[in-house]
Design a protein around this motif. Structure first.
Motif, short mmCIF file in Angstrom:
data_model
loop_
_atom_site.label_atom_id
_atom_site.label_comp_id
_atom_site.label_asym_id
_atom_site.label_seq_id
_atom_site.Cartn_x
_atom_site.Cartn_y
_atom_site.Cartn_z
N ALA A 1 0.84 -1.20 0.00
CA ALA A 1 0.00 0.00 0.00
C ALA A 1 0.87 1.25 0.00
N TYR A 2 0.29 2.32 -0.40
CA TYR A 2 0.97 3.61 -0.33
C TYR A 2 0.80 4.18 1.08
N VAL A 3 1.72 5.07 1.47
CA VAL A 3 1.79 5.55 2.84
C VAL A 3 1.97 7.08 2.84
N GLU A 58 7.32 0.15 -0.13
CA GLU A 58 8.63 -0.50 -0.23
C GLU A 58 9.72 0.48 -0.64
N GLU A 59 9.31 1.72 -0.87
CA GLU A 59 10.30 2.72 -1.29
C GLU A 59 10.26 3.97 -0.41
N ILE A 60 9.78 3.80 0.82
CA ILE A 60 9.72 4.96 1.72
C ILE A 60 11.14 5.32 2.15
N VAL A 65 10.10 5.56 7.47
CA VAL A 65 9.60 4.19 7.46
C VAL A 65 8.55 3.95 8.54
N HIS A 66 8.70 4.60 9.70
CA HIS A 66 7.74 4.36 10.79
C HIS A 66 6.33 4.83 10.44
N ASP A 73 -1.82 1.86 12.02
CA ASP A 73 -2.38 1.93 13.37
C ASP A 73 -3.57 2.88 13.47
N PHE A 74 -3.62 3.87 12.58
CA PHE A 74 -4.73 4.82 12.61
C PHE A 74 -6.07 4.10 12.46
#
Ligand code: SF4
Ligand code: F3S
Length: 78
Positions: A1-3, A58-60, A65-66, A73-74
């Motif tokens: 997923a995107y973050v 995978e590319e953060i 990264v956290h 968790d949201f």
């Protein structure tokens, strides 16, 4: 997923939510969050964010990264 990561904090531009075809980006407090189970990995949100807050998980960049856990968790367990 995107973050979504820290550049979104207190910016909350919101264009990502317009771009997202499945409405899986949610507002919460000082930033927005991507639901990891609902994101279809289309990448459409990535280029519209004016502060470049969104990354493929995978590319953060290492210092963000956290935020993978922060987005997850949201939405709570399950
Ligand atoms: Fe929505 Fe696509 Fe971005 Fe996932 S990658 S949050 S589905 S626009
Ligand atoms: Fe935040 Fe960028 Fe979306 S600032 S609300 S991640 S367009």
């Amino acid at each position: 997923a995107y973050v979504i990561a820290d550049p979104c904090i207190d910016v909350k531009d919101g264009d990502c939510t317009v771009a997202c075809p499945v409405d899986c980006i949610y507002e919460g407090g000082r930033m927005f969050y991507i639901h990891p189970g609902e994101c279809i990995n289309c990448g459409l949100c990535l280029s519209v964010c004016p502060v470049d807050a969104i990354s493929w998980d995978e590319e953060i960049p290492q210092h963000r990264v956290h935020f993978k856990a922060v987005n997850h968790d949201f939405f709570g367990p399950g």
